[in-house]
Every structure is written in structure tokens, then in C-alpha cells.
Design a protein around this motif. Sequence first.
Motif, PDB file in Angstrom:
ATOM      1  N   ALA A 131       0.812  -1.214   0.000  1.00 12.66           N
ATOM      2  CA  ALA A 131       0.000   0.000   0.000  1.00 12.66           C
ATOM      3  C   ALA A 131       0.848   1.266   0.000  1.00 12.66           C
ATOM      4  CB  ALA A 131      -0.936   0.000   1.203  1.00 12.66           C
ATOM      5  N   ALA A 132       1.963   1.253   0.728  1.00 12.65           N
ATOM      6  CA  ALA A 132       2.817   2.442   0.769  1.00 12.65           C
ATOM      7  C   ALA A 132       3.351   2.771  -0.617  1.00 12.65           C
ATOM      8  CB  ALA A 132       3.970   2.226   1.748  1.00 12.65           C
ATOM      9  N   THR A 133       3.752   1.735  -1.354  1.00 16.03           N
ATOM     10  CA  THR A 133       4.259   1.954  -2.710  1.00 16.03           C
ATOM     11  C   THR A 133       3.163   2.502  -3.615  1.00 16.03           C
ATOM     12  OG1 THR A 133       5.860   0.158  -2.457  1.00 16.03           O
ATOM     13  CG2 THR A 133       5.326   0.855  -4.708  1.00 16.03           C
ATOM     14  N   ILE A 134       1.962   1.950  -3.499  1.00 18.86           N
ATOM     15  CA  ILE A 134       0.844   2.435  -4.317  1.00 18.86           C
ATOM     16  C   ILE A 134       0.555   3.891  -3.981  1.00 18.86           C
ATOM     17  CG2 ILE A 134      -1.623   2.191  -4.791  1.00 18.86           C
ATOM     18  CD1 ILE A 134      -1.322  -0.791  -4.239  1.00 18.86           C
ATOM     19  N   TYR A 135       0.541   4.213  -2.698  1.00 13.98           N
ATOM     20  CA  TYR A 135       0.201   5.575  -2.291  1.00 13.98           C
ATOM     21  C   TYR A 135       1.231   6.580  -2.811  1.00 13.98           C
ATOM     22  CZ  TYR A 135      -1.207   9.621   0.371  1.00 13.98           C
ATOM     23  OH  TYR A 135      -1.621  10.888   0.707  1.00 13.98           O
ATOM     24  N   HIS A 136       2.503   6.257  -2.663  1.00  9.86           N
ATOM     25  CA  HIS A 136       3.547   7.236  -2.983  1.00  9.86           C
ATOM     26  C   HIS A 136       4.037   7.164  -4.427  1.00  9.86           C
ATOM     27  CE1 HIS A 136       4.048   8.732   1.122  1.00  9.86           C
ATOM     28  NE2 HIS A 136       3.837   7.482   1.500  1.00  9.86           N
ATOM     29  N   ASN A 137       3.932   5.995  -5.051  1.00  6.01           N
ATOM     30  CA  ASN A 137       4.486   5.836  -6.399  1.00  6.01           C
ATOM     31  C   ASN A 137       3.463   5.438  -7.453  1.00  6.01           C
ATOM     32  OD1 ASN A 137       7.105   6.325  -5.318  1.00  6.01           O
ATOM     33  ND2 ASN A 137       7.240   4.174  -4.683  1.00  6.01           N
ATOM     34  N   GLY A 138       2.296   4.997  -7.023  1.00 10.91           N
ATOM     35  CA  GLY A 138       1.319   4.516  -7.978  1.00 10.91           C
ATOM     36  C   GLY A 138       1.705   3.157  -8.538  1.00 10.91           C
ATOM     37  N   ILE A 139       1.054   2.747  -9.616  1.00  6.95           N
ATOM     38  CA  ILE A 139       1.379   1.485 -10.294  1.00  6.95           C
ATOM     39  C   ILE A 139       1.511   1.796 -11.791  1.00  6.95           C
ATOM     40  CG2 ILE A 139       0.687  -0.915 -10.694  1.00  6.95           C
ATOM     41  CD1 ILE A 139      -1.121  -0.728  -8.260  1.00  6.95           C
ATOM     42  N   PRO A 140       2.726   2.094 -12.230  1.00  7.37           N
ATOM     43  CA  PRO A 140       2.927   2.490 -13.630  1.00  7.37           C
ATOM     44  C   PRO A 140       2.400   1.468 -14.633  1.00  7.37           C
ATOM     45  CG  PRO A 140       4.885   2.970 -12.326  1.00  7.37           C
ATOM     46  CD  PRO A 140       3.975   2.171 -11.443  1.00  7.37           C
ATOM     47  N   ASP A 141       2.521   0.174 -14.320  1.00 10.40           N
ATOM     48  CA  ASP A 141       2.065  -0.864 -15.257  1.00 10.40           C
ATOM     49  C   ASP A 141       0.566  -0.777 -15.530  1.00 10.40           C
ATOM     50  OD1 ASP A 141       4.641  -1.743 -15.366  1.00 10.40           O
ATOM     51  OD2 ASP A 141       4.334  -3.474 -14.039  1.00 10.40           O
TER      52      ASP A 141
END
Length: 229
Positions: A131-141
Motif C-alpha cells: 500500500a505504501a508503494t501504491i500511495y507514494h508511487n502509484g502502479i505504472p504498469d
Amino acid sequence: MDFRPFPLIAAIGSLTSCSPAPVDGRFDNTGELIALSGGDAGPQAACHTCHGLDGGGDGALVPRIAGIDAGYLVRQLGFYADGQRRHPQMTWLASRLDEVDRLAVSTFYAGMPIPDTERVNDADICTFGDAATIYHNGIPDRDLASCASCHGEEGEGVGAGNPSLVGQSAAYTAEQLRRWRTGERFGDPLKVMHDAAGKLRDNEISPLAGYIAYGPGRSHRPGFLVECP
């Protein structure tokens, strides 16, 4: 001695000249009367009965409205009134407030401080998975932009149209994400939230909502780079 009757007009004039000028009540200026009494909608519609005296919500499905931008709150009340957002009590209440009342009560809550929320242990952040990655970086794919791009790295909100997420419960945020996905909630002019929520998987919503509730930010949430076992 010559006694002459005092003119009645003069007497009235002397009394009225000493009368204080009308003073606007603080309730009328701040919208506090509507928040605490429900205004013309009656006591059953008093905002504090659900959102709390501090505007912090109930920690579950009733959101924190304290410190939210007044324009955003006014817009949401309009959505409830015209059916773009659906909730039995909120729809009923908003439809009974005119535009002046909506602005007054929204301004009142916008001026309130954001209540402090509870601190969680660093270990608890591990339950939020990616979730932290999604919140701060999104999901480029998936062409999914980061939540932080609109709501801020610390959930503080970016601009008046993007509300702060600090202090909102995980249950409320998860419920709103699901409503955006299904189209039950709409009104975003660019459909940003509808599109973003639609790109999330079912098993990502609750962890993301949990991270938003307890991730980095003003509510003393621990850093998102905590290494999990």
C-alpha cells in the motif's frame, strides 16, 4: 412656576438614541448554530451528532470534516442535495439547507483544527503490504498515478479540490474507494477518482485505506519505509 409637558416625541427620541446598534450573533456568522442544532432541518440533523463536536467523525464510516476546505464541503453538500452522492441522512439534511446555510456550516468546520489521531506501532505498518508503494508511487504498469500526487505525501491534500486524508478512518476510506469503483459515488469532473479506484484490485483497497489512515503524516503515523520481516 410654569410646568410644560415634555414632548412625547422628544422622550422617545432620547430613548432610541441610547439603544445599542444591532450586533450580529456569532452563530449566524460561523454556521455554528446549524452544526449544533441542525438549523431549519431540526435537532435530528445537527452535524455534531454524527461528526462529533470536534468534527473528527466516529472513527468508522462517518468522516472527519474538521479542517476540510470550505469549498470542497459546500460542493459535497450540493452533491448530496442533488443526488450525486447518496446517503439517507445526508441527502435529507443537505436538501433542507440553502446555499447560504451550506456555506456557513462548511466555513465553520473548515476553520476547526484537525483532531489528533492515535499512533500505531512501526510493526503494524507491515500489514499494509504494498500500500505504501501504491500511495507514494502509484502502479505504472496499470497507468495508476500515486495517491500522493493529489492528496500529498503526508495526506495533507494538494489544492482546495483535493481533500486531506489525515484523520480519516480506514473503514471510511475503503468504503469510498469501493463506491468510486462501482460508480455509486461520482461528481469528480475529470473522473480521476473513478478511474484510479477502478484500477485497484479488490485485495488492495483495504490495505491502501489502512495505510492512508496510519501512514506518514500529521497524525504521527510511522514512516512508510519500515522494513517488514
